[in-house]
Design an enzyme around this catalytic site. Structure first.
Site, PDB file in Angstrom:
ATOM      1  CE  LYS A  52      71.511  50.934  34.967  1.00 10.41           C
ATOM      2  NZ  LYS A  52      72.660  50.463  34.176  1.00 10.41           N
ATOM      3  CG  ASP A  74      69.965  52.424  27.224  1.00 16.32           C
ATOM      4  OD1 ASP A  74      71.112  52.904  27.038  1.00 16.32           O
ATOM      5  OD2 ASP A  74      69.766  51.207  27.429  1.00 16.32           O
ATOM      6  NE  ARG A 117     105.478  51.347  33.713  1.00 15.97           N
ATOM      7  CZ  ARG A 117     105.820  52.253  32.829  1.00 15.97           C
ATOM      8  NH1 ARG A 117     107.070  52.363  32.409  1.00 15.97           N
ATOM      9  NH2 ARG A 117     104.922  53.089  32.356  1.00 15.97           N
ATOM     10  CD  GLU A 170      68.637  51.671  31.338  1.00 14.18           C
ATOM     11  OE1 GLU A 170      69.592  51.760  32.153  1.00 14.18           O
ATOM     12  OE2 GLU A 170      68.327  50.606  30.779  1.00 14.18           O
ATOM     13  CE  LYS A 212      78.318  50.000  30.162  1.00 17.35           C
ATOM     14  NZ  LYS A 212      77.882  49.994  28.757  1.00 17.35           N
TER      15      LYS A 212
END
Lengths: 276, 276, 276, 276, 276, 276
Positions: free
Chosen positions: C164, C215, C97, C194, C132
């Site tokens: 940012k 962005d 598994r 950004e 992410k």
């Protein structure tokens, strides 16, 4: 520095020293006894490691108080009272050596770094460290370099591209090595090539290196290299720089000088804890 | 040394340097490429750390071969070929810096230790280390001291009794401090008392200390102390001993000299890895 | 990948699943029983994780044999026999598994990455990942992105500069933020800013950003931005790119498209282990 | 959840992202700067992970404040303000991505689980998870399943007996396998048998299985199985259940439906942190 | 047992004993010296821990050979030669004490367990352990119970439901507590209720408990309880069972007897290592 | 004891018991419920482990309050209320078993140690422990020995020199073994030699051993040994001392008696937690 970055180092250092318990203190000192102690510079230099010093005692005993008269980066003269520690005698004695070992070690690095930085005062140049650091302490040592006025080179193999002679041999030649790096590396990183002669400098330049390191070159050779590169790449001088005339190197126009000895051959700054 | 004692240090050092991966090597070198490299002394000194050097590569790649021409404790001259490494180029490049950092660091300690040991050749005296070691590397550094011909003081707070000035203040006086220690300490340990003047020496002696440390005393003072003690306790001279005339100290009959600077202010021995 | 980089993840995953022991297998299967099992693709996609799969069993039982018919990066069709596992039945059942969970997870990421890469075939553009990722698996997931034909953005907060909106507010404005970064950052790193509108693009450009991220901009806005930047910085398009028409974005000339959903919203590739 | 159960996962996730330090934030943001930020749902779904989100910041900086307007299990609509974070700007920026990665990941699982749970509203049936979870996050993912209204199957190989086809082959037949399990297993655990056809169902039933799993059976086959079992064992339907008509499956009277895709193929819920 | 389940316990035990190195052995024994030693039973009992014993030496030195004449579960008489160890003298001396500590500890548990098991020979009853185990060694101690012929109760708080008096108070009454458990617990687990009088037994029974524990009841009380339960739940007798007449308890028809003292109050089996 | 010395043991013990979560408590007890519970001695003995007991709950829930009526080392009678715990019911239930397991285990050791200490009341002799401790708990068990009135022998192989029969064989003879130890060992440690007959006692004495252990000798033999040694070394009697008449042994003048069974064959002291 983020505490999560260095806290484990402190915990492990305390375990290394305390092991199964501080025999002498546990036998001789009562739980109630309280003391004050002065942190005293016994030599002149640049202070570094107050946050680490604090954390040593925070881990042992949250009720130990520390007050610093100086902050990281301050110049110390022999005899300066860096700060004061007060609280349970037992806790002070248990943390004393570990706290001082860190403070002396890091201040030693900041001090030597600063010596080179001051030599180059007025030059538009950066002193940077290398990966020749003490195993397990790199994050702290690189911090000490910054505190001393220096800058950091890459932290490890994972956050910078440095094509050395053996990478060049492995890839075939400088052109191929740089091409491979350009193709695959994160777009956030520059590509540095280590060169040991002018021929290699030319190849690195035409391959499009972002940074060209001149390794162990003579002053005249470096001078020609800087002229060849002519601002098309950053120029880093390297190789036993701790033993060379840095002003000479700086005056020919390199951008960066990297010095391994600031981290691997320094003298601890003499600092002691004197109980009142 | 038992591998279980130091293996984790090596693993953590490799993780510190490799992090999320060796970008340059992974991009430039093929999996098939094999190389040979020579480990070369670029300065003279005492070799220390071959087992650690070996372990660095064993952890990365079991198929890397290493052959040493010298063993720990051997004297090296500049230019000596310490050994040879061969196997996958990728693995050699990934371990190179960490392996050298250890070898240089430990050889640096063995070298300086040995310098003091040789100065005292012919004297019946032991050079010992202190707890002024680099955090997290104590077990390796104390090994390097032995390799250099020195001996170890206690490893930490847990395996030796050392009654310092602050313990004495805490307990009331030397007599009480030693009595507390005698009553509670494991019967396998001797009791050492740190003294800073002759009055304290007398008290330590009459309290029954097994070892008396003379801390930062003048030569004449130490001489009287040795005569007072007269073999009833071991005598350890301490306090910036790295800067003093050790022969003088030895000649007055102390048994042990402890030197903090052999571990906290040494110069790495210059050693490099040259690919063929 | 270096084993030292991911080995601990495998060990922890095995401990997570096996806990205090595999009850069913220990009760039902004899120590002597041996089996063969086929690793079968039950869906089409890009294979990733063979080395991890192998390591799961190496940790459990050195004598388990695995033979792969495909390597990481290969395209799989439903029904393809990816490889074979044979050895002690107990060991295969205990690792099954965990090994599949890794293989399915990583192949899922490689597959979705590759889908986007193929869409952009012919364009001079790079698909890159983001931060992410699934906590604790970043190093493996970023590997899967590369296997799928994508490239990596910075690995974490430590190996790239990304200014940012909130950094800009904190520093005062883009100019100041970039100046601070230029002054202090390692010379080996590029500086990315950004931006969310054309005004910011202009400021980033004049501040000397190496990379400008657009962005969540509209296509026409991005188009103007690319023209403004005009090759003086790398251009990265970002913001729900997984849901947009990537060809359109590519055609206006951005250099890089970063897509968070390739790591945080993928479907595991269906792969199973069938005992013969 | 007990903090001791998941705290280490958070610490490791922070180390993964912060590594040797958050370069951008440390360079651009002053220590004094304070900020407020809103946690905003950018999609609709079920919230999960507030405690984990909180813990991320507690570890970084005890003085960060968080106030949630919703609790785990609440339904969110796009645009809902989930909560507010305020405190040192540096700390918020350092924890932002990790905190969101957890919150998005867990809310994604709670959301998909809840979708299935709602489909079956009114049926006396439980949706349960499987061991097809993301390595190292099982304890959190199984929590998210509960938050979404589902239930947990066994956590790992150590807290449940599940006799699969290969255990049956290993033991000889179902009867023998169940007998072995009955003889040796802790009396606190039920015994589950996986079956793939009606013949196996009959054998499992007569062997005295407590739970019978119907794996990848057609609807008519499952129907007969349920009739055969007739309440003498719990019935679990399994096998790509995420792609099937769950109402149909529920209406034939199975007790439990297990769905692997709720943990291994979900979409993160889009949530962001907006600085004021 | 899976090595991954217990290997870390062995490593930590070795580090606990060896610390910074085995002083005596390193000083007195040469690297070349080889020895043979016999593992001898100095008392009679049941052997347990051969795999752990082996692992101690495998970790220290892969070249140590061990041959056992008995396997776990075998009965030993005083004087029996359990096995032989041969290889480097240094390695045998370094591992001797730790290996014996495990072997003696686990054999002690297997021996006492077996004593109770033999007392009940002929009765259809199981002796099970409890959570009154030595911290950090539970997985090994529960293994030793099985080796001695006993069975395991739940391993911890996570793999079994045991509703105790305080859970009942917390939930309101037995009925409510069982209902809560039935509603939420994994369908793979049975629900056990602890009762201390017949009224509680009746409530537990009518609430649908799967297992009813009779805690510290008199024999006549237990007898009535068994009659009341009449096979509708498993019956577990508990409470200082180590000091009671187990045959009497068994003869009234309980299914399980749990005994805390088999793990928390046993005598190590005397076993020694004799060098030839 | 320093918390850093034992805190990890507590954390691991809690993880061992709680695993993926306390199922019963989480299902049956509300977050708001608060309780009080008494810690009650169910047998007489010496209390040990209050600090560890406290730490178990500190780790789980900082808001649990504990008040002890006795301190470590106090004598307890059956029925004594050792202390009180109050706070969240959930937290008390989760920590109860682990906290009691430690308290019972350590009090068991303190109790048996104290029994021997009291037997020898009036004799100038020390009862000491051995390395026959429970793996991973040595630091706590040696603390319990001190609490019971005993003393500690060396903690491990690293903080004491003990030349055993096999070291003697390895070195050639006692003289050589002691000489090797004297030459190399830290000057802070005494040298102990294990002897099994009078001939060896004489050799150890003439070799200059600091401590001579008489292993498994008869009383008359020990008597002669003590006379031979005549104060020139400390005398330690050893070998199944738990089963011998300690007064007899003490009366012949040995300094120390070491007893392995105080740590490896004790009975836990019966202590329970009773909710009000």
């Amino acid at each position: 520095m983020e505490k999560i970055v260095f806290q484990n180092i402190i915990i492990e250092a305390l375990k290394e020293d305390i092991g199964s318990g501080d025999l002498t203190t546990n036998m001789c000192i009562s739980d109630e006894s309280e003391s004050e102690a002065l942190i005293i510079a016994k030599d002149s230099g640049v202070l570094c490691g107050t946050e680490v010093f604090q954390e040593v005692f925070d881990i042992l005993d949250k009720d130990i108080n520390i007050e610093f008269n100086y902050i990281d980066g301050d110049k110390l003269n022999k005899g300066d009272i860096i700060g004061m520690v007060w609280g349970k005698t037992k806790s002070i004695l248990k943390g004393e050596r570990v706290a001082l070992n860190f403070l002396q070690h890091l201040s030693g690095i900041a001090t030597i770094t600063n010596k080179y930085v001051e030599v180059l005062d007025g030059y538009k140049i950066k002193i940077v460290d290398t990966r020749k650091t003490t195993p397990l302490l790199r994050v702290l040592e690189k911090y000490a370099v910054r505190v001393g006025g220096g800058f950091n080179h890459r932290h490890g193999l994972y956050d910078g591209i440095m094509i050395k002679d053996n990478h060049i041999i492995g890839a075939g030649n400088i052109k191929k090595a740089v091409a491979l790096a350009k193709k695959n590396c994160p777009h956030t990183l520059k590509i540095e090539v280590e060169t040991s002669n002018l021929e290699e400098v030319k190849q690195a330049l035409s391959a499009g290196a972002d940074i060209i390191m001149l390794d162990n070159m003579s002053l005249p050779e470096m001078k020609i290299a800087v002229e060849l590169i002519d601002g098309k790449a950053l120029v880093e001088a390297s190789g036993n720089m701790g033993d060379r005339d840095l002003k000479e190197v700086a005056s020919i126009g390199v951008d960066i000088i990297s010095i391994g000895s600031i981290t691997n051959s320094r003298r601890s700054l003499d600092i002691s804890l004197n109980f009142k």
